[in-house]
Scaffold this motif. Structure first.
Motif, short mmCIF file in Angstrom:
data_model
loop_
_atom_site.label_atom_id
_atom_site.label_comp_id
_atom_site.label_asym_id
_atom_site.label_seq_id
_atom_site.Cartn_x
_atom_site.Cartn_y
_atom_site.Cartn_z
N GLY A 93 28.03 48.13 41.17
CA GLY A 93 28.18 48.02 39.73
C GLY A 93 29.39 47.19 39.36
O GLY A 93 29.61 46.10 39.87
N SER A 94 30.21 47.76 38.50
CA SER A 94 31.42 47.06 38.06
C SER A 94 32.63 47.37 38.93
O SER A 94 33.71 46.80 38.71
CB SER A 94 31.74 47.45 36.61
OG SER A 94 31.97 48.85 36.51
N PHE A 95 32.47 48.25 39.92
CA PHE A 95 33.61 48.60 40.77
C PHE A 95 33.78 47.57 41.86
O PHE A 95 32.90 47.37 42.70
CB PHE A 95 33.43 49.98 41.39
CG PHE A 95 34.56 50.38 42.30
CD1 PHE A 95 35.86 50.53 41.80
CD2 PHE A 95 34.35 50.58 43.66
CE1 PHE A 95 36.91 50.88 42.63
CE2 PHE A 95 35.40 50.94 44.50
CZ PHE A 95 36.68 51.08 43.98
N LEU A 96 34.92 46.92 41.86
CA LEU A 96 35.26 45.90 42.85
C LEU A 96 36.60 46.31 43.48
O LEU A 96 37.66 46.07 42.91
CB LEU A 96 35.38 44.52 42.20
CG LEU A 96 34.11 43.99 41.53
CD1 LEU A 96 34.43 42.74 40.72
CD2 LEU A 96 33.04 43.70 42.57
N PRO A 97 36.57 46.95 44.63
CA PRO A 97 37.81 47.46 45.22
C PRO A 97 38.74 46.35 45.67
O PRO A 97 38.32 45.25 46.00
CB PRO A 97 37.31 48.27 46.42
CG PRO A 97 36.02 47.63 46.80
CD PRO A 97 35.39 47.21 45.50
N HIS A 98 40.03 46.67 45.68
CA HIS A 98 41.00 45.82 46.34
C HIS A 98 40.89 46.12 47.83
O HIS A 98 41.10 47.26 48.26
CB HIS A 98 42.40 46.12 45.82
CG HIS A 98 43.49 45.42 46.58
ND1 HIS A 98 44.80 45.86 46.58
CD2 HIS A 98 43.47 44.31 47.38
CE1 HIS A 98 45.53 45.07 47.33
NE2 HIS A 98 44.75 44.12 47.83
N VAL A 99 40.53 45.12 48.62
CA VAL A 99 40.30 45.30 50.05
C VAL A 99 41.47 44.73 50.83
O VAL A 99 41.85 43.57 50.64
CB VAL A 99 38.99 44.62 50.50
CG1 VAL A 99 38.76 44.83 52.00
CG2 VAL A 99 37.80 45.16 49.71
N VAL A 100 42.03 45.52 51.72
CA VAL A 100 43.02 45.02 52.67
C VAL A 100 42.29 44.75 53.98
O VAL A 100 41.81 45.68 54.64
CB VAL A 100 44.15 46.05 52.89
CG1 VAL A 100 45.11 45.54 53.99
CG2 VAL A 100 44.91 46.29 51.60
N ASP A 101 42.16 43.48 54.34
CA ASP A 101 41.55 43.10 55.60
C ASP A 101 42.69 43.01 56.62
O ASP A 101 43.41 42.02 56.69
CB ASP A 101 40.83 41.75 55.46
CG ASP A 101 40.08 41.36 56.72
OD1 ASP A 101 40.32 41.98 57.78
OD2 ASP A 101 39.25 40.44 56.66
N ALA A 102 42.83 44.07 57.41
CA ALA A 102 44.00 44.20 58.28
C ALA A 102 43.87 43.43 59.59
O ALA A 102 44.83 43.35 60.35
CB ALA A 102 44.28 45.67 58.56
N THR A 103 42.69 42.89 59.87
CA THR A 103 42.47 42.07 61.07
C THR A 103 41.71 40.82 60.64
O THR A 103 40.58 40.59 61.02
CB THR A 103 41.66 42.86 62.13
OG1 THR A 103 40.45 43.35 61.53
CG2 THR A 103 42.44 44.05 62.66
N ALA A 104 42.36 40.00 59.84
CA ALA A 104 41.65 38.95 59.09
C ALA A 104 41.05 37.86 59.96
O ALA A 104 40.03 37.28 59.60
CB ALA A 104 42.60 38.33 58.06
N GLY A 105 41.67 37.52 61.10
CA GLY A 105 41.12 36.46 61.94
C GLY A 105 41.00 35.15 61.19
O GLY A 105 41.96 34.68 60.58
N LEU A 106 39.82 34.57 61.17
CA LEU A 106 39.58 33.31 60.47
C LEU A 106 39.17 33.52 59.02
O LEU A 106 38.79 32.58 58.33
CB LEU A 106 38.51 32.50 61.20
CG LEU A 106 38.90 32.05 62.62
CD1 LEU A 106 37.74 31.34 63.29
CD2 LEU A 106 40.13 31.15 62.60
N GLY A 107 39.23 34.76 58.55
CA GLY A 107 39.05 35.04 57.12
C GLY A 107 37.62 35.04 56.62
O GLY A 107 37.40 35.05 55.41
N ARG A 108 36.65 35.07 57.51
CA ARG A 108 35.26 34.94 57.08
C ARG A 108 34.80 36.12 56.24
O ARG A 108 34.17 35.95 55.19
CB ARG A 108 34.36 34.74 58.29
CG ARG A 108 34.59 33.38 58.96
CD ARG A 108 33.91 33.26 60.30
NE ARG A 108 34.13 31.93 60.87
CZ ARG A 108 33.78 31.59 62.09
NH1 ARG A 108 33.22 32.48 62.89
NH2 ARG A 108 34.01 30.36 62.54
N ASP A 109 35.10 37.34 56.69
CA ASP A 109 34.70 38.51 55.90
C ASP A 109 35.54 38.63 54.64
O ASP A 109 35.04 39.02 53.58
CB ASP A 109 34.79 39.78 56.74
CG ASP A 109 33.70 39.88 57.79
OD1 ASP A 109 32.68 39.16 57.67
OD2 ASP A 109 33.85 40.66 58.75
N ALA A 110 36.82 38.29 54.73
CA ALA A 110 37.68 38.32 53.55
C ALA A 110 37.15 37.41 52.46
O ALA A 110 37.18 37.75 51.27
CB ALA A 110 39.11 37.92 53.93
#
Length: 274
Positions: A93-110
């Motif tokens: 819905g309208s909920f968009l969490p602030h996500v901490v990607d703690a193992t970002a690597g090349l940033g693809r999922d981020a």
């Protein structure tokens, strides 16, 4: 890492400083194709900071580019909020969490999280991968496409998630960063530690050999989970190969399974209604 990676310092002025800071061999006035004494080089190639394997028959360079290729294709055709990864981190819905990607690597999922509208904080311990990610993020934030630039504006790469030193082990910088956070201060924390494949069929793509060599395997990734659970408000999400053991031997509250991966979800508090 210092015995297998050289830095082509003529390709960007700051690379000489980077090489000195991390005890890497500087090679001024050399083309990547002429390097024979080191199996990998770090250089600016076609305007992108790149990690490249040397030698005959080696693959093309590894770099971060959010504006084209697989990342942009996934943004346009990946399934939006219907993707399992979106459901795993609690986008609804309208909920968009602030996500901490703690193992970002090349940033693809981020980049996926940010393209869905989430604010994303990225941590990356390995100094070489951190620089690759910083370079790609800068080009994203400065690109002419306003939609892509807006996605980049939602992405932040923390210096506190980086540590110098030997290859492997995401947990040092990320764990310290998470432990420095106040309890219950991060909406969702996402972990995707490197896991050694035991399947002969699951061979690393040729163009990622350099990346995996520099990063190594996160044998100490179990230490991240307690710190993440302490810092998160709603949940910790761990991406794992489908047959891999649970991180730190701790069973999750929920699992979302795909063809080759699964998302282990450690819930702490119910998500807000979107």
């Amino acid at each position: 890492m210092k015995d297998s990676l050289a830095v082509l310092t003529d390709s960007a002025g700051w690379l000489a400083t980077f090489a000195a800071e991390h005890s890497l061999e500087p090679l001024p006035g050399v083309s990547p194709d002429d390097v024979t004494a080191f199996p990998f080089v770090l250089a600016v190639i076609d305007g992108k900071l790149s990690l490249k394997q040397t030698g005959a028959g080696s693959a093309g360079p590894v770099y971060v580019d959010f504006t084209a290729g697989a990342s942009d294709h996934r943004r346009k055709f990946g399934g939006g909020k219907g993707q399992q990864i979106a459901k795993a981190v609690g986008v609804r819905g309208s909920f968009l969490p602030h996500v901490v990607d703690a193992t970002a690597g090349l940033g693809r999922d981020a980049f996926v999280f940010a393209s869905l509208g989430c604010r994303v904080t990225m941590l990356e311990r390995n100094p070489v991968v951190h620089r690759l990610l910083a370079d790609g993020l800068q080009r994203l934030q400065q690109c002419d496409d306003p939609e892509l630039a807006a996605i980049g504006a939602r992405m932040t790469l923390e210096q506190g998630g980086e540590q110098g030193g030997e290859q492997g082990g995401e947990q040092g910088g990320a764990r310290d960063w998470l432990e420095s956070c106040a309890a219950d201060s991060c909406d969702v924390i996402y972990l995707d530690p490197m896991f050694p494949s035991r399947e002969k069929s699951a061979k690393v793509k040729k163009d990622m050999v350099a990346f995996h060599h520099v990063v190594g395997m996160d044998e100490d990734a179990d230490d991240l989970l307690p710190a993440a659970l302490q810092a998160c408000i709603y949940r910790v999400v761990v991406k794992r190969p489908k047959g891999a053991p649970h991180l730190a031997g701790k069973a999750p509250a929920l699992e979302l399974k795909g063809k080759s991966n699964r998302f282990d979800i450690y819930t702490k508090k119910a998500l807000p209604k979107g």
